[in-house]
Enzyme design. Structure first.
Site, short mmCIF file in Angstrom:
data_model
loop_
_atom_site.label_atom_id
_atom_site.label_comp_id
_atom_site.label_asym_id
_atom_site.label_seq_id
_atom_site.Cartn_x
_atom_site.Cartn_y
_atom_site.Cartn_z
N ALA A 65 0.87 -1.17 0.00
CA ALA A 65 0.00 0.00 0.00
C ALA A 65 0.91 1.22 0.00
O ALA A 65 2.10 1.11 0.31
CB ALA A 65 -0.86 -0.01 1.26
N GLY B 181 0.47 -5.13 0.66
CA GLY B 181 -0.70 -5.13 -0.24
C GLY B 181 -0.38 -5.74 -1.59
O GLY B 181 -1.26 -6.30 -2.25
N GLU C 173 -0.83 -9.31 -1.15
CA GLU C 173 -2.28 -9.56 -1.02
C GLU C 173 -2.96 -9.51 -2.39
O GLU C 173 -3.88 -10.29 -2.66
CB GLU C 173 -2.89 -8.55 -0.04
CG GLU C 173 -2.47 -8.77 1.41
CD GLU C 173 -2.91 -7.67 2.33
OE1 GLU C 173 -3.62 -7.97 3.32
OE2 GLU C 173 -2.59 -6.49 2.05
N GLU D 9 4.07 -5.88 7.22
CA GLU D 9 3.29 -4.81 7.87
C GLU D 9 3.69 -4.58 9.33
O GLU D 9 3.70 -3.45 9.81
CB GLU D 9 1.79 -5.14 7.79
CG GLU D 9 1.14 -4.88 6.44
CD GLU D 9 1.37 -5.97 5.42
OE1 GLU D 9 0.73 -5.93 4.35
OE2 GLU D 9 2.20 -6.87 5.65
N1 T1G Z 1 4.66 3.34 -0.01
C1 T1G Z 1 5.14 4.55 -0.36
N2 T1G Z 1 6.45 4.78 -0.72
C2 T1G Z 1 7.26 3.73 -0.71
C3 T1G Z 1 6.83 2.43 -0.34
C4 T1G Z 1 5.46 2.25 0.01
N3 T1G Z 1 4.96 1.05 0.34
N4 T1G Z 1 7.89 1.60 -0.42
C5 T1G Z 1 8.94 2.35 -0.82
N5 T1G Z 1 8.58 3.62 -1.00
C6 T1G Z 1 9.42 4.73 -1.47
C7 T1G Z 1 10.52 5.09 -0.47
O1 T1G Z 1 10.07 6.00 0.48
C8 T1G Z 1 11.57 5.69 -1.40
O2 T1G Z 1 11.15 6.99 -1.70
C9 T1G Z 1 11.43 4.86 -2.67
O3 T1G Z 1 10.13 4.27 -2.61
C10 T1G Z 1 12.45 3.76 -2.78
O4 T1G Z 1 12.43 3.03 -1.58
C11 T1G Z 1 -2.85 -3.07 3.13
C12 T1G Z 1 -1.14 -1.90 4.90
C13 T1G Z 1 10.28 -1.93 -1.62
C14 T1G Z 1 12.11 -3.18 -0.54
O5 T1G Z 1 6.42 -2.31 4.00
O6 T1G Z 1 10.62 -2.25 2.08
O7 T1G Z 1 0.84 -2.83 2.25
O8 T1G Z 1 13.02 8.16 -0.59
O9 T1G Z 1 14.75 3.61 -0.80
O10 T1G Z 1 16.03 0.11 -0.89
O11 T1G Z 1 -1.80 -4.87 3.98
O12 T1G Z 1 11.20 0.38 -0.06
O13 T1G Z 1 13.08 7.74 -3.04
O14 T1G Z 1 11.41 9.37 -2.10
O15 T1G Z 1 13.42 1.78 0.31
O16 T1G Z 1 15.19 -0.43 -3.22
C15 T1G Z 1 3.93 -2.83 3.10
C16 T1G Z 1 8.15 -0.94 2.16
C17 T1G Z 1 3.20 -1.53 3.17
C18 T1G Z 1 7.45 -2.21 1.87
C19 T1G Z 1 12.59 -1.12 -1.91
N6 T1G Z 1 5.10 -2.66 2.27
N7 T1G Z 1 9.22 -0.68 1.21
O17 T1G Z 1 13.77 -0.88 -1.21
O18 T1G Z 1 14.28 1.50 -2.05
S1 T1G Z 1 1.80 -1.65 4.25
C20 T1G Z 1 6.28 -2.40 2.82
C21 T1G Z 1 10.39 -1.36 1.29
C22 T1G Z 1 0.66 -2.54 3.37
C23 T1G Z 1 -1.55 -3.70 3.31
C24 T1G Z 1 -0.56 -2.93 4.13
C25 T1G Z 1 11.46 -0.93 0.33
C26 T1G Z 1 11.56 -1.81 -0.93
P1 T1G Z 1 12.22 8.11 -1.86
P2 T1G Z 1 13.78 2.49 -0.91
P3 T1G Z 1 14.93 0.06 -1.87
#
Ligand code: T1G
Length: 714
Positions: free
Chosen positions: A70, A109, A112, A132
């Protein structure tokens, strides 16, 4: 509809490949499920379902990864329809088979979405997970109900409560992935999509049709109640103080106890409870703080597009605990390292210690035999400075005394090539002073690793007065390559982390003189959420390390009470674990700490001598507040001085270098949660109580009370 015709609903596009429709998502950088993406999926799905020419659908992404979750940046704002659970319900209910084409990091997400599709095709090294809980959340769109149905309870509990991803290869064995696509360098662009489309045709040709995970049964056994209890106990230890992992277990248990739709509804209620909690706010703050830290603030980033210097060969001075760990960091990412020591004996000892640490990584399954030998072969020992003539970067990790460091830097200045970067791993000392012992102060900066350097994620990159942008940016980029959370800070005694830690340690030492016991202080801080108490940490890292640094700093000697308890330990030869006793005594077999009442006698005698009144009713709350408010106050001061340029940088430092509880977001974020006014009120009480030397309220805190501003957003 001819193949090239496409209904462009940015960032989601519907493409037609014969009788297969492709819902193609393109939302850089990580295809997060933003509002526009959710809307796009729904409208494309509707169009594909209505189109009689379409027999099956493939969901795919353009860019570096399939959906990584998400859009976290949308949390904290009013949630806009369509909500993700509704989008995924439409995928699940679709009357035509839907295939997900997976690659990169399929998280939250995104996973999912994949689980709501009827089939999953993936590149072998794809990482899939529901992380999450690392954001103080639980899966909120069906993950806790769908994954146990496909992968079983054990796998679901592991992946969801620990937030642990697995590769597609592993999940193929657990029936989550239906087709693996071998991944090698010759794999042409778009061939995953081709494979997914071919797979769709196979599904059609074999008449398999739709296959809804939501309608699958969960394999349970009589012992599932026990299983959940076991996990609750395990997680209570592993994620002490965190609420989301326990909510995740409740949600997964509902998958066993309730029909799918009811279980999903309960999951949503638990998700919203977590989302609106202070813990999730803090953990989301931590997520973005770590990413913001990688972006240099304006004061360090005046020239755009500064070319970075190539770093292929590095050298490390000193093969002790820190030097060895730093050498491993470089070898772990394939960089060759020259490890310099004063004597062959020291060198042999250092190299054998490195091999032991790699062996430990091997035994824990973090690396394999081949990788171990490869990394060992990249680290070459030498006792001759002349061998460093061609390296691109040197990291000095020698004794923490100014004279030794200046000697080393002037030698390096003579032997190293002109554009080589000279970095010091000093924890406290003045880097400007060190730089002045060279003719290239613009190439000198601090690379402050944390012990054990090959494990700890934090790298404080200390920018000295003359450090030029090219040098700073090159090292920040290198820090990212090493997998570190790199934070740029200015020069002062102890930089950001250790300067704040000194205030935290000062209060712990003062409380010992005032009558609190080491165990009382450590228990209070563990109960507050710290991984370890300050005195146990001191014993582990060696009480003499900081003692030596204090001896180098005359200013600190003015107050006879300052770290007096620690000084007494060092003067008594009680240096910590390495001497079998420090603030605690250590059992020679188990190495476990044991309370040693004799130190209380020593502190009581000294308190009497120094006129400190002992109290035996010091509360846990006073201990916790004095140590944490000291951190916050000093952090606010550091911000005002510009040593740290963002409060979020300070939080990133404390979360990745000092074991600050992630569900509290860091000292600056925690201050907002507690209330700046409450912090300042506490500071004023301790100022009254104390000797008046330390508890001066930072001006920034006073200002924020008036402006009702947030410290973590400074
Ligand atoms: N939402 C918004 N921005 C995101 C994002 C996300 N989920 N993931 C990464 N970014 C942005 C980050 O801020 C950065 O921005 C750029 O992307 C590159 O990220 C309903 C509620 C995917 C493994 O927890 O673990 O889904 O700084 O520097 O090292 O059940 O990002 O360049 O402006 O980290 O290559 C669950 C979180 C969400 C994954 C990539 N998902 N992301 O790593 O790049 S909750 C996560 C990561 C959810 C549902 C629930 C990592 C990555 P900027 P980065 P990276």
């Amino acid at each position: 509809m001819n193949p090239s015709q496409s209904n462009k609903i940015a960032p989601v596009t519907l493409l037609n490949r014969g009788s297969i429709a492709v819902i193609s998502i393109e939302n850089a950088p990580v295809n997060a499920l933003s509002h526009a993406v959710r809307e796009g999926i729904v409208s494309c799905l509707k169009a594909a379902e209505k189109d009689n020419g379409v027999k099956a659908i493939v969901v795919s992404c353009v860019g570096s990864t399939f959906i990584a979750g998400a859009d976290i940046s949308e949390f904290g704002q009013p949630a806009l329809e369509p909500h993700l659970p509704d989008v995924l319900a439409q995928l699940d209910r679709c009357s035509k088979p839907i295939i997900a084409a997976l690659f990169g990091t399929v998280l939250g997400g995104g996973f999912e979405v994949a689980l709501s599709c009827h089939y999953r095709v993936a590149l072998t090294h794809t990482k899939l997970g529901l992380p999450e809980v690392t954001l103080g959340l639980i899966p909120g769109a069906g993950g806790t109900q769908l994954l146990p149905r496909l992968a079983g309870l054990e796998m679901a509990l592991e992946m969801i409560t620990l937030g642990k991803p697995h590769t597609a290869k592993k999940l193929f064995d657990h029936g989550v992935i239906d087709l693996l696509v071998e991944e090698d360098s010759s794999l042409a662009e778009g061939s995953l999509l081709k494979q997914a489309i071919l797979f769709a045709y196979t599904i059609l040709d074999t008449g398999q049709g739709v296959r809804r995970v939501s309608q699958m049964n969960i394999e349970t056994s009589d012992s599932h109640v026990e299983l959940f209890d076991q996990w609750r106990k395990k997680i209570a230890k592993k994620a002490r103080g965190q609420k989301a992992p326990q909510c995740a277990i409740d949600a997964i248990e509902n998958a066993v106890l309730l029909p799918f739709e009811e279980g999903k509804k309960c999951e949503r209620d638990l998700f919203i409870k977590c989302r609106d909690s202070s813990q999730s706010t803090a953990m989301r703050h931590a997520f973005f703080a770590e990413r913001r830290a990688a972006k240099l603030p304006e004061c360090y980033d005046k020239t755009q597009n500064t070319p970075l210097l190539p770093i292929k060969q590095v050298a490390v001075i000193g093969a002790g605990t820190m030097g060895g760990g730093i050498a491993m960091c470089f070898a772990n990412v394939g960089l060759s390292v020259k490890l310099l020591e004063m004597s062959e004996d020291n060198l042999a000892r250092g190299l054998s210690a490195i091999r032991t640490r790699f062996d430990q990584a091997l035994s824990r399954g973090l690396i394999n035999e081949v990788q171990l030998e490869q990394r060992m072969s990249l680290i070459v020992g030498t006792c001759d400075y002349e061998d460093l003539a061609d390296v691109d970067l040197v990291v000095e990790a020698a004794f923490e005394t100014m004279a030794v460091k200046q000697q080393i830097f002037s030698t390096l200045d003579q032997v190293c090539k002109v554009d080589a970067i000279l970095a010091t791993n000093t924890s406290y000392l003045d880097i400007d002073e060190i730089a002045q012992s060279t003719s290239r102060s613009h190439k000198v900066l601090g690379m402050h690793f944390f012990t054990p350097a090959n494990i700890m994620k934090l790298l404080e990159v200390v920018c000295a007065d003359d450090t030029d942008e090219q040098t700073l940016k090159t090292v920040m980029a290198l820090g990212k390559k090493l997998g570190k959370v790199s934070v740029a800070v200015g020069v002062c005694y102890g930089f950001v982390g250790n300067r704040m830690y000194s205030c935290y340690g000062r209060e712990a030492n003062m409380l010992l003189l005032e009558g609190a016991s080491p165990d009382q202080i450590d228990t209070a801080m563990r109960n507050w959420g710290m991984a370890m108490g300050p005195l146990a940490v001191n014993d582990m890292s060696g009480i003499d390390i900081a003692y030596k640094a204090r001896q180098e700093n005359a200013i600190l000697k003015q107050d006879p009470l300052y770290f007096r308890a620690s000084d007494l330990m060092v003067e008594a030869g009680r240096l910590g674990q390495k001497t079998g006793m420090g603030f605690y005594r250590y059992d020679s077999d188990t190495k476990k700490p044991q309370i040693d009442e004799s130190v209380l006698v020593v502190f009581a005698k000294e308190a009497l001598k120094l006129g400190v009144l002992q109290r035996h009713n010091i509360s846990q709350e006073e201990i916790q507040n004095r140590l944490v408010f000291a951190l916050i106050n000093e952090g606010a001061r550091i911000l005002s001085e510009g040593i740290a340029t963002r409060a979020s940088d300070i939080d990133a430092i404390w979360l990745n270098g000092y074991g600050f509880p992630r569900h509290l977001g860091g000292p600056m974020c925690y201050a907002d949660e507690v209330g700046i006014d409450k912090v300042v009120a506490g500071i004023k009480v301790y100022q009254e109580q104390g000797n008046g030397l330390y508890w001066h309220t930072a001006e920034l805190l006073e200002r924020l009370i008036i402006s009702r501003g947030k410290l973590s957003q400074q």
